[in-house]
Design a protein around this motif. Structure first.
Motif, PDB file in Angstrom:
ATOM      1  N   ALA A  78     -48.399 -12.683  11.207  1.00 30.58           N
ATOM      2  CA  ALA A  78     -48.035 -11.268  11.327  1.00 30.58           C
ATOM      3  C   ALA A  78     -48.101 -10.585   9.974  1.00 30.58           C
ATOM      4  O   ALA A  78     -48.557  -9.449   9.871  1.00 30.58           O
ATOM      5  N   THR A  79     -47.685 -11.254   8.932  1.00 28.34           N
ATOM      6  CA  THR A  79     -47.727 -10.596   7.616  1.00 28.34           C
ATOM      7  C   THR A  79     -49.172 -10.425   7.154  1.00 28.34           C
ATOM      8  O   THR A  79     -49.496  -9.446   6.509  1.00 28.34           O
ATOM      9  N   GLU A  80     -50.033 -11.364   7.519  1.00 28.32           N
ATOM     10  CA  GLU A  80     -51.447 -11.201   7.144  1.00 28.32           C
ATOM     11  C   GLU A  80     -52.095 -10.078   7.940  1.00 28.32           C
ATOM     12  O   GLU A  80     -52.904  -9.319   7.413  1.00 28.32           O
ATOM     13  N   ILE A  81     -51.722  -9.966   9.214  1.00 31.92           N
ATOM     14  CA  ILE A  81     -52.302  -8.908  10.046  1.00 31.92           C
ATOM     15  C   ILE A  81     -51.862  -7.541   9.513  1.00 31.92           C
ATOM     16  O   ILE A  81     -52.607  -6.577   9.527  1.00 31.92           O
ATOM     17  N   GLU A  82     -50.634  -7.470   9.002  1.00 33.89           N
ATOM     18  CA  GLU A  82     -50.134  -6.211   8.450  1.00 33.89           C
ATOM     19  C   GLU A  82     -50.907  -5.767   7.220  1.00 33.89           C
ATOM     20  O   GLU A  82     -51.000  -4.592   6.933  1.00 33.89           O
ATOM     21  N   SER A  83     -51.406  -6.760   6.492  1.00 34.80           N
ATOM     22  CA  SER A  83     -52.121  -6.413   5.275  1.00 34.80           C
ATOM     23  C   SER A  83     -53.485  -5.830   5.646  1.00 34.80           C
ATOM     24  O   SER A  83     -54.192  -6.359   6.496  1.00 34.80           O
ATOM     25  N   ARG A  84     -53.857  -4.709   5.010  1.00 39.29           N
ATOM     26  CA  ARG A  84     -55.090  -4.031   5.370  1.00 39.29           C
ATOM     27  C   ARG A  84     -56.322  -4.899   5.109  1.00 39.29           C
ATOM     28  O   ARG A  84     -57.345  -4.755   5.729  1.00 39.29           O
ATOM     29  N   LYS A  85     -56.177  -5.792   4.128  1.00 34.73           N
ATOM     30  CA  LYS A  85     -57.327  -6.605   3.753  1.00 34.73           C
ATOM     31  C   LYS A  85     -57.529  -7.792   4.701  1.00 34.73           C
ATOM     32  O   LYS A  85     -58.465  -8.554   4.556  1.00 34.73           O
ATOM     33  N   TRP A  86     -56.611  -7.964   5.637  1.00 36.70           N
ATOM     34  CA  TRP A  86     -56.583  -9.185   6.417  1.00 36.70           C
ATOM     35  C   TRP A  86     -57.926  -9.572   7.020  1.00 36.70           C
ATOM     36  O   TRP A  86     -58.395 -10.685   6.867  1.00 36.70           O
ATOM     37  N   ARG A  87     -58.557  -8.592   7.669  1.00 37.66           N
ATOM     38  CA  ARG A  87     -59.801  -8.908   8.382  1.00 37.66           C
ATOM     39  C   ARG A  87     -60.864  -9.492   7.457  1.00 37.66           C
ATOM     40  O   ARG A  87     -61.585 -10.400   7.800  1.00 37.66           O
ATOM     41  N   VAL A  88     -60.917  -8.947   6.271  1.00 44.78           N
ATOM     42  CA  VAL A  88     -61.936  -9.388   5.323  1.00 44.78           C
ATOM     43  C   VAL A  88     -61.559 -10.729   4.703  1.00 44.78           C
ATOM     44  O   VAL A  88     -62.388 -11.612   4.538  1.00 44.78           O
ATOM     45  N   GLU A  89     -60.278 -10.853   4.380  1.00 45.79           N
ATOM     46  CA  GLU A  89     -59.891 -11.974   3.526  1.00 45.79           C
ATOM     47  C   GLU A  89     -59.267 -13.160   4.248  1.00 45.79           C
ATOM     48  O   GLU A  89     -59.040 -14.190   3.641  1.00 45.79           O
ATOM     49  N   SER A  90     -58.952 -13.012   5.528  1.00 43.01           N
ATOM     50  CA  SER A  90     -58.138 -14.053   6.157  1.00 43.01           C
ATOM     51  C   SER A  90     -58.781 -15.445   6.060  1.00 43.01           C
ATOM     52  O   SER A  90     -58.107 -16.421   5.752  1.00 43.01           O
ATOM     53  N   GLY A  91     -60.110 -15.508   6.293  1.00 45.81           N
ATOM     54  CA  GLY A  91     -60.775 -16.801   6.255  1.00 45.81           C
ATOM     55  C   GLY A  91     -60.653 -17.475   4.898  1.00 45.81           C
ATOM     56  O   GLY A  91     -60.281 -18.626   4.786  1.00 45.81           O
ATOM     57  N   LYS A  92     -60.882 -16.667   3.849  1.00 39.96           N
ATOM     58  CA  LYS A  92     -60.860 -17.193   2.481  1.00 39.96           C
ATOM     59  C   LYS A  92     -59.420 -17.579   2.092  1.00 39.96           C
ATOM     60  O   LYS A  92     -59.171 -18.668   1.584  1.00 39.96           O
ATOM     61  N   LEU A  93     -58.514 -16.643   2.382  1.00 41.90           N
ATOM     62  CA  LEU A  93     -57.095 -16.878   2.059  1.00 41.90           C
ATOM     63  C   LEU A  93     -56.576 -18.146   2.732  1.00 41.90           C
ATOM     64  O   LEU A  93     -55.894 -18.972   2.140  1.00 41.90           O
ATOM     65  N   ARG A  94     -56.944 -18.265   4.006  1.00 43.04           N
ATOM     66  CA  ARG A  94     -56.503 -19.408   4.785  1.00 43.04           C
ATOM     67  C   ARG A  94     -56.960 -20.717   4.142  1.00 43.04           C
ATOM     68  O   ARG A  94     -56.174 -21.638   3.972  1.00 43.04           O
ATOM     69  N   GLU A  95     -58.225 -20.768   3.754  1.00 44.38           N
ATOM     70  CA  GLU A  95     -58.750 -21.993   3.135  1.00 44.38           C
ATOM     71  C   GLU A  95     -58.048 -22.281   1.817  1.00 44.38           C
ATOM     72  O   GLU A  95     -57.673 -23.412   1.529  1.00 44.38           O
ATOM     73  N   GLU A  96     -57.827 -21.216   1.022  1.00 46.08           N
ATOM     74  CA  GLU A  96     -57.149 -21.390  -0.272  1.00 46.08           C
ATOM     75  C   GLU A  96     -55.729 -21.901  -0.058  1.00 46.08           C
ATOM     76  O   GLU A  96     -55.278 -22.828  -0.727  1.00 46.08           O
ATOM     77  N   ASN A  97     -55.032 -21.282   0.886  1.00 48.27           N
ATOM     78  CA  ASN A  97     -53.641 -21.685   1.129  1.00 48.27           C
ATOM     79  C   ASN A  97     -53.538 -23.086   1.726  1.00 48.27           C
ATOM     80  O   ASN A  97     -52.644 -23.853   1.378  1.00 48.27           O
ATOM     81  N   ARG A  98     -54.461 -23.416   2.606  1.00 54.81           N
ATOM     82  CA  ARG A  98     -54.468 -24.773   3.180  1.00 54.81           C
ATOM     83  C   ARG A  98     -54.643 -25.813   2.086  1.00 54.81           C
ATOM     84  O   ARG A  98     -53.965 -26.832   2.057  1.00 54.81           O
ATOM     85  N   LYS A  99     -55.560 -25.498   1.168  1.00 52.85           N
ATOM     86  CA  LYS A  99     -55.809 -26.436   0.061  1.00 52.85           C
ATOM     87  C   LYS A  99     -54.585 -26.538  -0.839  1.00 52.85           C
ATOM     88  O   LYS A  99     -54.213 -27.635  -1.263  1.00 52.85           O
ATOM     89  N   LEU A 100     -53.961 -25.371  -1.125  1.00 52.52           N
ATOM     90  CA  LEU A 100     -52.765 -25.361  -1.982  1.00 52.52           C
ATOM     91  C   LEU A 100     -51.677 -26.257  -1.394  1.00 52.52           C
ATOM     92  O   LEU A 100     -51.039 -27.037  -2.105  1.00 52.52           O
ATOM     93  N   ILE A 101     -51.480 -26.146  -0.085  1.00 53.41           N
ATOM     94  CA  ILE A 101     -50.421 -26.907   0.582  1.00 53.41           C
ATOM     95  C   ILE A 101     -50.728 -28.405   0.538  1.00 53.41           C
ATOM     96  O   ILE A 101     -49.875 -29.209   0.147  1.00 53.41           O
ATOM     97  N   SER A 102     -51.947 -28.782   0.909  1.00 52.79           N
ATOM     98  CA  SER A 102     -52.205 -30.232   0.949  1.00 52.79           C
ATOM     99  C   SER A 102     -52.212 -30.824  -0.457  1.00 52.79           C
ATOM    100  O   SER A 102     -51.738 -31.937  -0.670  1.00 52.79           O
ATOM    101  N   LYS A 103     -52.674 -30.036  -1.455  1.00 54.34           N
ATOM    102  CA  LYS A 103     -52.667 -30.523  -2.843  1.00 54.34           C
ATOM    103  C   LYS A 103     -51.221 -30.728  -3.325  1.00 54.34           C
ATOM    104  O   LYS A 103     -50.888 -31.769  -3.913  1.00 54.34           O
ATOM    105  N   ALA A 104     -50.363 -29.742  -3.043  1.00 55.75           N
ATOM    106  CA  ALA A 104     -48.956 -29.848  -3.473  1.00 55.75           C
ATOM    107  C   ALA A 104     -48.287 -31.036  -2.773  1.00 55.75           C
ATOM    108  O   ALA A 104     -47.552 -31.805  -3.400  1.00 55.75           O
ATOM    109  N   TYR A 105     -48.579 -31.197  -1.477  1.00 58.47           N
ATOM    110  CA  TYR A 105     -47.966 -32.327  -0.760  1.00 58.47           C
ATOM    111  C   TYR A 105     -48.407 -33.660  -1.368  1.00 58.47           C
ATOM    112  O   TYR A 105     -47.580 -34.552  -1.592  1.00 58.47           O
ATOM    113  N   ARG A 106     -49.696 -33.801  -1.620  1.00 54.97           N
ATOM    114  CA  ARG A 106     -50.191 -35.076  -2.184  1.00 54.97           C
ATOM    115  C   ARG A 106     -49.573 -35.336  -3.554  1.00 54.97           C
ATOM    116  O   ARG A 106     -49.261 -36.479  -3.887  1.00 54.97           O
TER     117      ARG A 106
END
Ligand SMILES: Nc1ncnc2c1ncn2[C@@H]1O[C@H](COP(=O)(O)OP(=O)(O)OP(=O)(O)O)[C@@H](O)[C@H]1O
Ligand SMILES: [Mg+2]
Length: 211
Positions: A78-106
């Protein structure tokens, strides 16, 4: 077992409360416990990551404990949808955040004997498009502990949670029933019924502590 994902049947059900108790109990056995809240939402003053760091005197940096933070107290999608840039950036942001999470966990996994990972809300909270908390548990390859309320309504919420995790083949360690008041009739039979139907053990039953 290198880690455990602490999820719940809902928000406010006691995931942080149980994570703190479990971390303290394991630490008292001499186990080096790390804790993570991969995604948090809402104001920093009410932030679980800061609460966990403070209460458990964690030495790890906040950005390792909580790599992804959304300012608004909403489901992350919901917070990403609220952001105006969401449509353009969601794919990229998602990949970056997924990587951040798995890297921090490891990284946390390497530094500790066991890492407790607290989820957000329940298992079908949408994080990104077609990606829910249950998918994050699966991606981190962790077994789940489900925190559920002790009283009326918990059988339905707990069985729904179990179904969603089983669909994704997430192993479930067991359940923690939290907030026993001693005043509600259903509290006496809920654990037994959930165990009988699901075949999973209720590992902890915690009272509602007053004050
Ligand atoms: N057994 C208990 N006795 C007393 N207070 C409790 C108990 N369990 C939880 N609480 C309190 O209830 C509130 C909600 O619990 P908690 O923050 O652990 O839930 P949560 O599932 O982590 O919520 P969120 O979805 O926001 O992460 C907190 O103020 C917590 O201290
Ligand atoms: Mg919490």
């Amino acid at each position: 077992m290198p880690g455990l994902f602490i999820t719940g049947t809902d928000t406010g059900v006691g995931k942080t409360f149980v994570t703190i108790l479990l971390a303290q109990a394991l630490a008292s056995e001499g186990i080096k416990v790390g804790v993570m809240k991969p995604i948090s939402t809402g104001p920093a003053s009410e932030d679980d990551a800061r609460t966990l760091k403070k209460r458990l005197k964690l030495k790890d940096q906040l950005k390792l404990i909580n790599p992804v933070h959304y300012k608004k107290p909403l489901a992350p999608l919901a917070t990403e949808i609220e952001s105006r840039k969401w449509r353009v950036e969601s794919g990229k942001l998602r990949e970056e955040n997924r990587k951040l999470i798995s890297k921090a966990y490891r990284q946390l996994e390497k530094k500790h004997d066991l890492v407790l990972v607290e989820g957000i809300g329940g298992v079908l909270v949408p994080i990104w498009e077609n990606y829910f908390v249950a998918d994050l548990i699966k991606e981190l390859e962790l077994p789940a502990l489900i925190v559920a309320r002790a009283g009326l309504g918990t059988i339905n919420h707990t069985l729904l949670t179990i179904e969603a995790l089983k669909r994704r083949k997430v192993p479930i360690l067991g359940l923690a029933l939290n907030g026993f008041s001693g005043k509600e009739l259903s509290e006496k039979s809920n654990a037994r019924i959930i165990e009988k139907i699901s075949g999973l053990p209720v590992l902890f039953q915690l009272s509602q502590i007053s004050g």
